[in-house]
Write a protein that holds these residues in place. Structure first.
Motif, mmCIF file in Angstrom:
data_model
loop_
_atom_site.group_PDB
_atom_site.id
_atom_site.type_symbol
_atom_site.label_atom_id
_atom_site.label_comp_id
_atom_site.label_asym_id
_atom_site.label_seq_id
_atom_site.Cartn_x
_atom_site.Cartn_y
_atom_site.Cartn_z
ATOM 1 N N PHE A 176 0.821 -1.218 0.000
ATOM 2 C CA PHE A 176 0.000 0.000 0.000
ATOM 3 C C PHE A 176 0.856 1.270 0.000
ATOM 4 C CE2 PHE A 176 -2.225 3.445 2.231
ATOM 5 C CZ PHE A 176 -3.389 3.531 1.477
ATOM 6 N N THR A 177 2.061 1.182 0.519
ATOM 7 C CA THR A 177 2.905 2.370 0.714
ATOM 8 C C THR A 177 3.074 3.230 -0.539
ATOM 9 O OG1 THR A 177 4.092 1.278 2.519
ATOM 10 C CG2 THR A 177 5.181 3.141 1.479
ATOM 11 N N PRO A 178 3.273 2.657 -1.754
ATOM 12 C CA PRO A 178 3.435 3.516 -2.942
ATOM 13 C C PRO A 178 2.247 4.427 -3.233
ATOM 14 C CG PRO A 178 4.202 1.285 -3.406
ATOM 15 C CD PRO A 178 3.517 1.240 -2.077
ATOM 16 N N VAL A 179 1.088 4.122 -2.656
ATOM 17 C CA VAL A 179 -0.071 5.008 -2.827
ATOM 18 C C VAL A 179 0.287 6.432 -2.385
ATOM 19 C CG1 VAL A 179 -2.376 5.520 -1.920
ATOM 20 C CG2 VAL A 179 -1.801 3.188 -2.651
ATOM 21 N N LEU A 180 1.115 6.539 -1.353
ATOM 22 C CA LEU A 180 1.469 7.851 -0.816
ATOM 23 C C LEU A 180 2.288 8.669 -1.811
ATOM 24 C CD1 LEU A 180 2.351 6.758 2.834
ATOM 25 C CD2 LEU A 180 0.189 7.672 1.969
ATOM 26 N N LEU A 181 3.111 7.997 -2.622
ATOM 27 C CA LEU A 181 3.849 8.718 -3.662
ATOM 28 C C LEU A 181 2.886 9.335 -4.670
ATOM 29 C CD1 LEU A 181 6.349 9.493 -5.356
ATOM 30 C CD2 LEU A 181 6.239 7.196 -6.366
ATOM 31 N N ASN A 182 1.920 8.541 -5.112
ATOM 32 C CA ASN A 182 0.983 9.042 -6.108
ATOM 33 C C ASN A 182 0.116 10.168 -5.552
ATOM 34 O OD1 ASN A 182 1.884 7.153 -8.051
ATOM 35 N ND2 ASN A 182 0.622 5.572 -7.101
ATOM 36 N N LEU A 183 -0.327 10.032 -4.306
ATOM 37 C CA LEU A 183 -1.110 11.098 -3.692
ATOM 38 C C LEU A 183 -0.288 12.381 -3.548
ATOM 39 C CD1 LEU A 183 -3.046 9.133 -0.912
ATOM 40 C CD2 LEU A 183 -3.958 10.023 -3.069
ATOM 41 N N SER A 184 0.991 12.228 -3.199
ATOM 42 C CA SER A 184 1.853 13.404 -3.044
ATOM 43 C C SER A 184 2.048 14.122 -4.370
ATOM 44 C CB SER A 184 3.214 12.982 -2.479
ATOM 45 O OG SER A 184 3.089 12.467 -1.173
ATOM 46 N N LEU A 185 2.262 13.354 -5.446
ATOM 47 C CA LEU A 185 2.488 13.987 -6.746
ATOM 48 C C LEU A 185 1.213 14.621 -7.295
ATOM 49 C CD1 LEU A 185 4.931 11.452 -8.424
ATOM 50 C CD2 LEU A 185 5.420 13.776 -7.665
ATOM 51 N N ILE A 186 0.077 13.961 -7.071
ATOM 52 C CA ILE A 186 -1.190 14.565 -7.495
ATOM 53 C C ILE A 186 -1.431 15.865 -6.725
ATOM 54 C CG2 ILE A 186 -3.704 14.281 -7.489
ATOM 55 C CD1 ILE A 186 -3.225 11.276 -7.991
ATOM 56 N N GLY A 187 -1.198 15.832 -5.413
ATOM 57 C CA GLY A 187 -1.366 17.036 -4.604
ATOM 58 C C GLY A 187 -0.421 18.145 -5.029
ATOM 59 N N ALA A 188 0.835 17.774 -5.327
ATOM 60 C CA ALA A 188 1.805 18.776 -5.761
ATOM 61 C C ALA A 188 1.395 19.396 -7.087
ATOM 62 C CB ALA A 188 3.191 18.143 -5.876
ATOM 63 N N ALA A 189 0.893 18.546 -8.009
ATOM 64 C CA ALA A 189 0.488 19.051 -9.325
ATOM 65 C C ALA A 189 -0.689 20.017 -9.213
ATOM 66 C CB ALA A 189 0.136 17.878 -10.240
ATOM 67 N N VAL A 207 7.934 14.685 -4.952
ATOM 68 C CA VAL A 207 8.726 13.465 -4.777
ATOM 69 C C VAL A 207 9.395 13.447 -3.406
ATOM 70 C CG1 VAL A 207 10.757 12.212 -5.600
ATOM 71 C CG2 VAL A 207 9.104 13.121 -7.245
ATOM 72 N N LEU A 208 9.989 14.580 -3.008
ATOM 73 C CA LEU A 208 10.657 14.653 -1.708
ATOM 74 C C LEU A 208 9.665 14.449 -0.568
ATOM 75 C CD1 LEU A 208 13.235 15.210 -0.120
ATOM 76 C CD2 LEU A 208 12.720 17.664 -0.274
ATOM 77 N N ILE A 209 8.519 15.087 -0.656
ATOM 78 C CA ILE A 209 7.475 14.919 0.375
ATOM 79 C C ILE A 209 7.040 13.464 0.456
ATOM 80 C CG2 ILE A 209 5.090 15.507 0.971
ATOM 81 C CD1 ILE A 209 5.656 18.287 -0.339
ATOM 82 N N ALA A 210 6.913 12.814 -0.703
ATOM 83 C CA ALA A 210 6.477 11.415 -0.735
ATOM 84 C C ALA A 210 7.475 10.501 -0.042
ATOM 85 C CB ALA A 210 6.286 10.971 -2.180
ATOM 86 N N GLY A 211 8.766 10.761 -0.206
ATOM 87 C CA GLY A 211 9.772 9.923 0.441
ATOM 88 C C GLY A 211 9.643 9.944 1.956
ATOM 89 N N VAL A 212 9.448 11.128 2.512
ATOM 90 C CA VAL A 212 9.277 11.255 3.967
ATOM 91 C C VAL A 212 8.005 10.549 4.417
ATOM 92 C CG1 VAL A 212 8.938 12.894 5.855
ATOM 93 C CG2 VAL A 212 10.550 13.433 4.012
ATOM 94 N N ALA A 213 6.911 10.732 3.674
ATOM 95 C CA ALA A 213 5.625 10.156 4.071
ATOM 96 C C ALA A 213 5.661 8.632 4.041
ATOM 97 C CB ALA A 213 4.530 10.681 3.140
ATOM 98 N N GLN A 214 6.296 8.054 3.027
ATOM 99 C CA GLN A 214 6.305 6.592 2.900
ATOM 100 C C GLN A 214 7.114 5.935 4.018
ATOM 101 O OE1 GLN A 214 6.149 5.146 -1.565
ATOM 102 N NE2 GLN A 214 7.390 7.000 -1.483
ATOM 103 N N LEU A 215 8.247 6.525 4.358
ATOM 104 C CA LEU A 215 9.054 5.966 5.446
ATOM 105 C C LEU A 215 8.314 6.077 6.773
ATOM 106 C CD1 LEU A 215 11.644 4.712 6.507
ATOM 107 C CD2 LEU A 215 12.643 7.018 6.594
#
Length: 524
Positions: A176-189, A207-215
């Motif tokens: 499930f964790t990669p979901v956070l990358l996609n949500l972060s990029l959609i939010g950033a866009a 991308v940077l925000i997503a890395g912190v959120a996933q960890l």
């Protein structure tokens, strides 16, 4: 044995490989659907211009290294060693391994990240030499890379955490964790782009925000298991030395397809503007079935194979490999054919908005068909490579990987001139088949892969269902130019109807000719 020295028994009752695979597939499906939604947003806002090309390269470099170090070489080396510790070592020894591995991984990747950020312009030139013809594009990509490269460190630690959870049969959280990358990029866009003079720069921050959120997301689950490490570098630790020894050749063995895709980007940067983006959008569609089916099966089978090897259960090991190949063929072949038949309709439905032109769709469809041709090979590599890594054999896959990489370079040179960017995609597909074929041949030769009874009947069921499904989709789907005139809901409705119809015909054929769900069960 006292409670303090016992191995912690936190693993639930085995649900079977199919059950675990379905959990990973479901979570991966959510992630990949959101990933497509992310790409729809990016395509509409950026199209296939310089900003999009710059971001895709700036994201591809750390993402490529992530797959190499985290999900690639590190995962394939770490999981077998951790599985052995989990079956035969004490709780204290397991924790010492986790502490030493996490600390060593952090130290190495922190150094790599710092050097990459300092040398960003030169790194961009190496990975996309064609950008050197446009100083502004090169500078923009370098600025983005300084923001995106720390993602390598963060996501590698996330992958480390996911490997631990997978070894203890907690598959849902890492999937499930990669979901956070996609949500972060959609939010950033949607939220950050208006704040920047160069809109694509917002995605680098995403991308940077997503890395912190996933960890951060995985930390509570490691705490619940009592397996959250205290990172401390210890390269002399026995387990770390074994992991490093296995990692060196695994850098090539498991990540050849990623290296080939990166070579595509390097050469595509020398072609017409938009080539990098056309390859990216077509690759994203192929990544959906690859992740949902191939990566999911590979994820659940590696720790299971590693445990069977530790227990010296050779017959069960061979049966698992045979099962994994059948499941990949069962799901991968119809997916590949559907992508080829519906290339333009799928691309139009997902990406033909805003800055994305009709010409972009036609070009992306060419590379999508080429990648679809190699989908089965990409998926087979995901389940065949663990047959070596679970036995802590990384030397053999690296030899195969080198052969495949050389072949890819030759295919690139032969095909890039007549087919341009589509030739690069086709070269990657052909080299993937060589890779998968050699892996399968060597597993057979070593006596590790033993085909179980029933392959003849299974082949007829598979081929018949795939042919009937493909013909049905080709006949019923409207001409692709008509899709250009459809509005969003017409496009979505048609795609949904065709997917349901194709899947229904395919599985109805399998059921009519005797394939049952019980035939696909396999205990871990």
């Amino acid at each position: 044995m006292s409670e303090e020295t016992q191995v912690e028994k936190v693993t639930p009752a085995r649900r079977g490989l199919m059950g675990s695979g379905l959990i990973v597939s479901a979570m991966t499906m959510i992630s990949r659907v959101l990933g497509l939604a992310r790409d729809v947003v990016i395509a509409a806002l950026l199209g296939a211009g310089n900003g999009a090309d710059a971001f895709f390269v700036a994201f591809k470099i750390p993402n490529f290294l992530r797959r190499l170090f985290a999900e690639g070489a590190f995962n394939q080396a770490f999981v077998p060693v951790l599985s052995e510790y989990s079956t035969s070592r004490t709780r204290q020894e397991i924790r010492e391994l986790l502490n030493a591995t996490a600390g060593s991984l952090t130290a190495v990747l922190a150094l790599i990240t710092a050097l990459a950020m300092l040398g960003a312009p030169w790194l961009v030139w190496v990975f996309a030499p064609g950008f050197g013809r446009d100083p502004e594009k090169l500078a923009l990509t370098a600025d983005m890379l300084q923001l995106t490269f720390p993602y390598l460190l963060l996501i590698s630690l996330t992958a480390f955490s996911g490997s631990v959870l997978n070894t203890w049969d907690r598959f849902a959280v890492p999937a499930f964790t990669p979901v956070l990358l996609n949500l972060s990029l959609i939010g950033a866009a949607l939220l950050l782009m208006p704040l920047f003079d160069e809109p694509a720069m917002a995605l680098a921050w995403g991308v940077l925000i997503a890395g912190v959120a996933q960890l951060a997301f995985q930390v509570p689950f490691l705490l619940r298991l009592g397996l959250l490490p205290t990172p401390w570098p210890h390269f002399a630790h026995e387990g770390v030395k074994r992991i490093l020894k296995l990692m060196a050749p695994a850098l090539f063995g498991v990540s050849v397809s990623q290296i080939n895709l990166l070579l595509d980007t390097v050469l595509a940067s020398l072609l017409a503007a938009g080539s990098v983006s056309w390859l990216y959008y077509s690759d994203r569609l192929v990544e959906l079935p690859l992740g949902v089916f191939g990566v999911a099966i590979g994820t659940v089978i590696l720790p299971a194979l590693s445990k069977r090897h530790a227990e010296q259960s050779n017959a069960h090991f061979a049966a698992m490999l045979d099962w994994a190949i059948r499941v990949v063929l069962l799901l991968g072949l119809p997916a590949a054919l559907a992508l080829a038949v519906l290339a333009e309709p799928l691309l139009i439905t997902l990406f033909h908005y805003g800055a994305m032109t009709d010409h972009d769709i036609q070009m992306a469809a060419m590379s999508l068909r080429a990648y679809a041709f190699g989908l089965l090979a990409f998926m087979l590599i995901k389940v065949l490579a663990p047959g070596f890594f679970a036995r802590q054999d990384t030397a053999t896959p690296v030899k195969v990987g080198i052969v495949a990489m050389v072949a890819n370079m030759v295919f690139n040179l032969l095909l890039i001139w007549p087919l341009a960017h589509a030739g690069l995609a086709l070269a990657t597909a052909l080299s993937a088949f060589m890779n998968a074929g050699l892996l399968g041949y060597l597993l057979r030769k070593q006596g590790v892969l033993v085909f179980q009874p029933g392959w003849g009947r299974f082949a007829w069921q598979l081929i018949g269902g795939s042919v009937v499904m493909s013909v049905g989709l080709y006949v019923l789907a409207p001409d692709w130019q008509a899709w250009l005139e459809f509005d969003l809901w017409q496009r979505v409705s048609w795609v949904a109807a065709l997917v349901v119809l194709g899947a229904g015909v395919y599985f109805a054929w399998l059921a009519a000719f005797g394939l049952r769900l019980r035939h696909l069960k396999m205990h871990s």
